[in-house]
Write an enzyme that holds these catalytic residues in place. Structure first.
Site, PDB file in Angstrom:
ATOM      1  N   HIS A   8      -2.550  -8.982   6.713  1.00 35.15           N
ATOM      2  CA  HIS A   8      -2.764 -10.242   5.997  1.00 35.15           C
ATOM      3  C   HIS A   8      -3.778 -11.095   6.747  1.00 35.15           C
ATOM      4  O   HIS A   8      -3.647 -11.314   7.961  1.00 35.15           O
ATOM      5  CB  HIS A   8      -1.452 -11.030   5.881  1.00 35.15           C
ATOM      6  CG  HIS A   8      -0.503 -10.473   4.869  1.00 35.15           C
ATOM      7  ND1 HIS A   8       0.849 -10.769   4.868  1.00 35.15           N
ATOM      8  CD2 HIS A   8      -0.702  -9.645   3.812  1.00 35.15           C
ATOM      9  CE1 HIS A   8       1.428 -10.133   3.868  1.00 35.15           C
ATOM     10  NE2 HIS A   8       0.513  -9.454   3.206  1.00 35.15           N
ATOM     11  N   ARG A  68       6.396  -1.551   0.806  1.00 37.54           N
ATOM     12  CA  ARG A  68       5.706  -2.500   1.690  1.00 37.54           C
ATOM     13  C   ARG A  68       6.525  -3.771   1.860  1.00 37.54           C
ATOM     14  O   ARG A  68       6.670  -4.285   2.971  1.00 37.54           O
ATOM     15  CB  ARG A  68       4.329  -2.810   1.099  1.00 37.54           C
ATOM     16  CG  ARG A  68       3.476  -3.798   1.909  1.00 37.54           C
ATOM     17  CD  ARG A  68       2.082  -3.830   1.300  1.00 37.54           C
ATOM     18  NE  ARG A  68       1.289  -4.981   1.681  1.00 37.54           N
ATOM     19  CZ  ARG A  68       0.523  -5.023   2.777  1.00 37.54           C
ATOM     20  NH1 ARG A  68       0.488  -3.999   3.609  1.00 37.54           N
ATOM     21  NH2 ARG A  68      -0.200  -6.095   3.044  1.00 37.54           N
ATOM     22  N   ARG A 117      -0.359  -0.538   1.619  1.00 42.20           N
ATOM     23  CA  ARG A 117      -0.593  -0.746   0.194  1.00 42.20           C
ATOM     24  C   ARG A 117      -0.856   0.615  -0.455  1.00 42.20           C
ATOM     25  O   ARG A 117      -1.283   1.563   0.209  1.00 42.20           O
ATOM     26  CB  ARG A 117      -1.802  -1.651  -0.033  1.00 42.20           C
ATOM     27  CG  ARG A 117      -1.688  -3.042   0.572  1.00 42.20           C
ATOM     28  CD  ARG A 117      -2.981  -3.821   0.321  1.00 42.20           C
ATOM     29  NE  ARG A 117      -2.909  -5.192   0.820  1.00 42.20           N
ATOM     30  CZ  ARG A 117      -3.346  -5.581   2.015  1.00 42.20           C
ATOM     31  NH1 ARG A 117      -3.895  -4.679   2.835  1.00 42.20           N
ATOM     32  NH2 ARG A 117      -3.249  -6.839   2.403  1.00 42.20           N
ATOM     33  N   TYR A 161       8.004 -13.685   3.334  1.00 40.73           N
ATOM     34  CA  TYR A 161       9.119 -12.841   3.761  1.00 40.73           C
ATOM     35  C   TYR A 161      10.158 -13.617   4.549  1.00 40.73           C
ATOM     36  O   TYR A 161      11.290 -13.164   4.685  1.00 40.73           O
ATOM     37  CB  TYR A 161       8.590 -11.654   4.575  1.00 40.73           C
ATOM     38  CG  TYR A 161       7.727 -10.755   3.733  1.00 40.73           C
ATOM     39  CD1 TYR A 161       8.274  -9.940   2.749  1.00 40.73           C
ATOM     40  CD2 TYR A 161       6.342 -10.749   3.877  1.00 40.73           C
ATOM     41  CE1 TYR A 161       7.474  -9.145   1.941  1.00 40.73           C
ATOM     42  CE2 TYR A 161       5.536  -9.950   3.080  1.00 40.73           C
ATOM     43  CZ  TYR A 161       6.109  -9.156   2.115  1.00 40.73           C
ATOM     44  OH  TYR A 161       5.321  -8.379   1.321  1.00 40.73           O
ATOM     45  N   LYS A 167      -7.873  -4.643   2.623  1.00 40.40           N
ATOM     46  CA  LYS A 167      -8.686  -5.501   1.759  1.00 40.40           C
ATOM     47  C   LYS A 167      -9.901  -6.000   2.526  1.00 40.40           C
ATOM     48  O   LYS A 167      -9.836  -6.283   3.716  1.00 40.40           O
ATOM     49  CB  LYS A 167      -7.847  -6.682   1.264  1.00 40.40           C
ATOM     50  CG  LYS A 167      -6.791  -6.281   0.236  1.00 40.40           C
ATOM     51  CD  LYS A 167      -6.110  -7.498  -0.344  1.00 40.40           C
ATOM     52  CE  LYS A 167      -5.136  -7.104  -1.458  1.00 40.40           C
ATOM     53  NZ  LYS A 167      -4.453  -8.289  -2.028  1.00 40.40           N
ATOM     54  N   HIS A 193       4.775  -0.698  -4.126  1.00 46.98           N
ATOM     55  CA  HIS A 193       4.675  -1.915  -3.323  1.00 46.98           C
ATOM     56  C   HIS A 193       6.041  -2.366  -2.813  1.00 46.98           C
ATOM     57  O   HIS A 193       6.123  -3.153  -1.853  1.00 46.98           O
ATOM     58  CB  HIS A 193       4.010  -3.027  -4.136  1.00 46.98           C
ATOM     59  CG  HIS A 193       3.067  -3.871  -3.330  1.00 46.98           C
ATOM     60  ND1 HIS A 193       1.989  -3.348  -2.645  1.00 46.98           N
ATOM     61  CD2 HIS A 193       3.051  -5.200  -3.059  1.00 46.98           C
ATOM     62  CE1 HIS A 193       1.338  -4.319  -2.016  1.00 46.98           C
ATOM     63  NE2 HIS A 193       1.973  -5.446  -2.248  1.00 46.98           N
TER      64      HIS A 193
END
Length: 301
Positions: free
Chosen positions: A268, A245, A149, A277, A173, A242
């Protein structure tokens, strides 16, 4: 407009600013959404929070949608209402949340935009002849190599890189750390940049990527530099950080089919986030089918 309602909203916005230290941008978004609620209450003759019930909130959400507000924006508006009523409950002004069980219109899930492998190769093949070019190439190669990211890349410190082991430690995150491999092209680009970085970075600066002033880069600079290189390389579409990514994940999944591995590399928390995806992969297969299968498309009668 009821002074009681307006006063409650004003106190709530003040708490966001003083107690929760929200940014001016976030406070402004809350203010716009709750101003719309106050207008609705004025139209309906509602002058106290106790008179606002779930049916009113449903009507408010439906009205917002009819007036052109996108489903995601209606979701955000309802979220603002719930935050307001949690605050009012703590203040003792209400004993219920009329927005608690009101669903927002379902937002259509947008597929991420990617570059195909050939286009990505064309973007990354530029020759870096100066300090900024070397830095930008290292940034873009690392983006595509490791699927970072923008915030993760900007937060990298020198101690996070292990070019001998070809890995990078990333803080994602929720401040969750992960170790991600770094590809050969990215290692080469990073090695060239780090030699140049030593001539410009401030002595106490720990960031991997710095600007002309020797300090850690900000997001807008990276966004503008990537868009600039995309234009110079003749790409027909707007390229943003992004997109690297998304392309990393799509190309890796297309080649390996290993959804769990891609989830780990992207950081994730939930595999359902990664599954988007698989839709991109199916779209790719569908385009091949349409182009190649003799009976894929109906011929004109």
């Amino acid at each position: 407009m009821s002074e009681a309602l307006a006063g409650g909203v004003a106190r709530f916005l003040g708490s966001l600013r003083v107690e929760r230290r929200y940014s001016p941008h976030t406070e402004s978004a809350y203010s716009r959404d709750l101003s719309a609620l106050l207008e609705y209450c004025a139209e309906q003759g509602i002058d106290s929070w106790a008179r606002l019930d779930a049916q009113h909130v449903r009507s408010f959400a439906a009205q917002s949608h009819r007036r052109g507000l996108a489903p995601r924006s209606v979701q955000r508006r309802l979220s603002a209402l719930r935050s307001l009523f949690r605050f009012l409950a703590r203040e003792g002004e209400v004993d219920h949340d009329p927005a608690a069980d009101v669903p927002a219109p379902r937002a259509r899930k947008r597929l991420p935009t990617t570059l195909d492998a050939d286009t990505m190769g064309r973007l990354l093949e530029f020759r870096a002849d100066d300090r900024l070019g070397l830095r930008d190439k290292a940034i873009m190669e690392l983006f595509y190599s490791s699927g970072l990211r923008l915030s993760e890349l900007l937060g990298l410190d020198l101690a996070d890189l292990d070019l001998r082991d070809r890995t990078v430690r990333v803080l994602g995150k929720g401040r969750k750390a992960r170790i991600v491999p770094v590809g050969r092209h990215a290692v080469e680009a990073l090695s060239r940049w780090l030699r140049e970085r030593a001539t410009v970075a401030s002595v106490e600066e720990t960031a991997v990527f710095v600007g002309v002033g020797g300090r850690r880069l900000g997001p807008r600079i990276v966004q503008k530099r990537i868009a600039r290189w995309a234009r110079l390389q003749g790409l027909p579409e707007h390229v943003h950080p992004h997109m690297f990514r998304h392309s990393f994940a799509s190309h890796l999944l297309e080649s390996s089919g290993d959804l769990r591995a891609v989830q780990e590399l992207l950081g994730h928390a939930n595999i359902s986030t990664t599954q988007i995806y698989t839709h991109l992969d199916f779209q790719h297969l569908a385009r091949i089918y349409d182009a190649a299968h003799p009976r894929a498309k109906r011929k004109g009668l």
